[in-house]
Design an enzyme around this catalytic site. Structure first.
Site, PDB file in Angstrom:
ATOM      1  CE  LYS A  13      -2.456  -0.745   4.033  1.00  0.00           C
ATOM      2  NZ  LYS A  13      -1.329  -1.928   4.350  1.00  0.00           N
ATOM      3  NE  ARG A  88      -4.122  -0.472  10.599  1.00  0.00           N
ATOM      4  CZ  ARG A  88      -2.808   0.023   9.290  1.00  0.00           C
ATOM      5  NH1 ARG A  88      -2.963   0.795   8.853  1.00  0.00           N
ATOM      6  NH2 ARG A  88      -2.422  -1.259   9.322  1.00  0.00           N
ATOM      7  NE  ARG A 127       7.992  -2.230   6.035  1.00  0.00           N
ATOM      8  CZ  ARG A 127       6.356  -2.663   6.497  1.00  0.00           C
ATOM      9  NH1 ARG A 127       5.915  -1.906   5.015  1.00  0.00           N
ATOM     10  NH2 ARG A 127       5.916  -2.797   7.362  1.00  0.00           N
ATOM     11  NE  ARG A 129       6.866  -0.462   9.620  1.00  0.00           N
ATOM     12  CZ  ARG A 129       5.531  -0.061   9.322  1.00  0.00           C
ATOM     13  NH1 ARG A 129       5.335   0.118   8.220  1.00  0.00           N
ATOM     14  NH2 ARG A 129       4.546  -0.531   9.690  1.00  0.00           N
ATOM     15  NE  ARG A 140       2.550  -4.635  11.461  1.00  0.00           N
ATOM     16  CZ  ARG A 140       3.051  -5.043  10.562  1.00  0.00           C
ATOM     17  NH1 ARG A 140       4.360  -5.851  11.194  1.00  0.00           N
ATOM     18  NH2 ARG A 140       3.498  -4.229   9.607  1.00  0.00           N
TER      19      ARG A 140
HETATM   20  P1  AMP Z   1       1.188   1.075   9.146  1.00  0.00           P
HETATM   21  O1  AMP Z   1       2.353   1.527   8.699  1.00  0.00           O
HETATM   22  O2  AMP Z   1      -0.398   0.897   7.868  1.00  0.00           O
HETATM   23  O3  AMP Z   1       1.696  -0.394   8.742  1.00  0.00           O
HETATM   24  O4  AMP Z   1       0.486   1.329  10.466  1.00  0.00           O
HETATM   25  C1  AMP Z   1       2.128   0.753  11.228  1.00  0.00           C
HETATM   26  C2  AMP Z   1       0.949   0.966  13.132  1.00  0.00           C
HETATM   27  O5  AMP Z   1       0.239   2.146  13.306  1.00  0.00           O
HETATM   28  C3  AMP Z   1      -0.483  -0.316  12.743  1.00  0.00           C
HETATM   29  O6  AMP Z   1       0.165  -2.122  13.566  1.00  0.00           O
HETATM   30  C4  AMP Z   1      -0.723   0.157  13.978  1.00  0.00           C
HETATM   31  O7  AMP Z   1      -0.281   0.323  15.261  1.00  0.00           O
HETATM   32  C5  AMP Z   1      -0.813   1.606  13.745  1.00  0.00           C
HETATM   33  N1  AMP Z   1      -1.545   2.186  12.864  1.00  0.00           N
HETATM   34  C6  AMP Z   1      -1.650   2.611  11.582  1.00  0.00           C
HETATM   35  N2  AMP Z   1      -2.445   2.478  11.022  1.00  0.00           N
HETATM   36  C7  AMP Z   1      -3.976   3.013  11.848  1.00  0.00           C
HETATM   37  C8  AMP Z   1      -4.849   2.507  11.937  1.00  0.00           C
HETATM   38  N3  AMP Z   1      -5.630   3.556  11.077  1.00  0.00           N
HETATM   39  N4  AMP Z   1      -5.989   2.438  12.911  1.00  0.00           N
HETATM   40  C9  AMP Z   1      -5.219   1.257  14.004  1.00  0.00           C
HETATM   41  N5  AMP Z   1      -3.568   1.673  14.522  1.00  0.00           N
HETATM   42  C10 AMP Z   1      -2.963   2.233  13.397  1.00  0.00           C
END
Ligand code: AMP
Length: 185
Positions: A13, A88, A127, A129, A140
């Protein structure tokens, strides 16, 4: 134009959203990036979000709404945006609808990127991270399947959903997404 780029963690994404934002000349909002920046700068939202992000859990909906509302106020969002990693949960989808309705806007389309779990795990381990450890990745993915995937049905019911194959080169996947958006515009 408000495009929701949807899919499990690791489907691509972020990469695709950055390219689309440039090609379509609209803003890119990654809530994950926004949280990581807030955590790094130890802002109030960052302090609230840190333990959830570290654990791979969802940040509470009200904290997410705060960061989204703040970010969408920026002038760069006037042309529209690509939402990457938001919404989400159903509560977030409802909050988004309300936020947009208040501005006379609505979601244009939702593009779901399909990638199988084993490919996702390989990609995320590569990756590397901080939340890309195998146990956190699997957690996740569980959170995605339980909390986020049900939104597919919601957006499909609203007639907004297109799914595309997320496997292949970045360019190939990008072409598929652009084609999906073109049909919906
Ligand atoms: P991402 O970079 O989208 O994989 O997000 C990394 C982390 O940020 C996730 O595992 C959540 O802890 C938090 N996070 C990001 N976007 C959301 C969202 N829309 N709702 C809740 N937590 C989020």
């Amino acid at each position: 134009m408000i495009i929701v780029l949807f899919g499990a963690p690791g489907v691509g994404k972020g990469t695709q959203a950055a390219i689309l934002a440039e090609k379509l000349n609209i803003a890119h909002l990654s809530t994950g990036d926004a949280f990581r920046a807030a955590i790094k700068n130890a802002t109030p939202v960052g302090v609230l979000a840190k333990s959830y992000v570290d654990a791979g859990a969802l940040v509470p909906d009200d904290v997410v709404a705060r960061i989204v509302e703040e970010t969408m106020e920026a002038p760069s969002f006037a042309n529209g945006c690509i939402l990457d990693g938001f919404p989400r949960t159903r509560a977030q989808a409802d909050a988004l609808q309300q936020l947009l309705a208040a501005k006379g806007l609505a979601v244009t389309c939702v593009v779901n990127l399909n990638v199988d779990d084993e490919t996702i795990i390989h990609r995320l381990l590569a990756r590397g991270r901080e939340d890309d450890k195998e146990d956190i990745i699997r957690y996740r993915l569980d959170v995605y399947n339980k909390e986020t995937a049900p939104l597919l049905e919601f957006y499909d019911g609203a007639g907004l959903l297109t799914s595309v194959d997320g496997l292949g080169t970045v360019e190939d996947v990008n072409e598929r997404i652009l084609a999906a958006i073109a049909v919906r515009q």
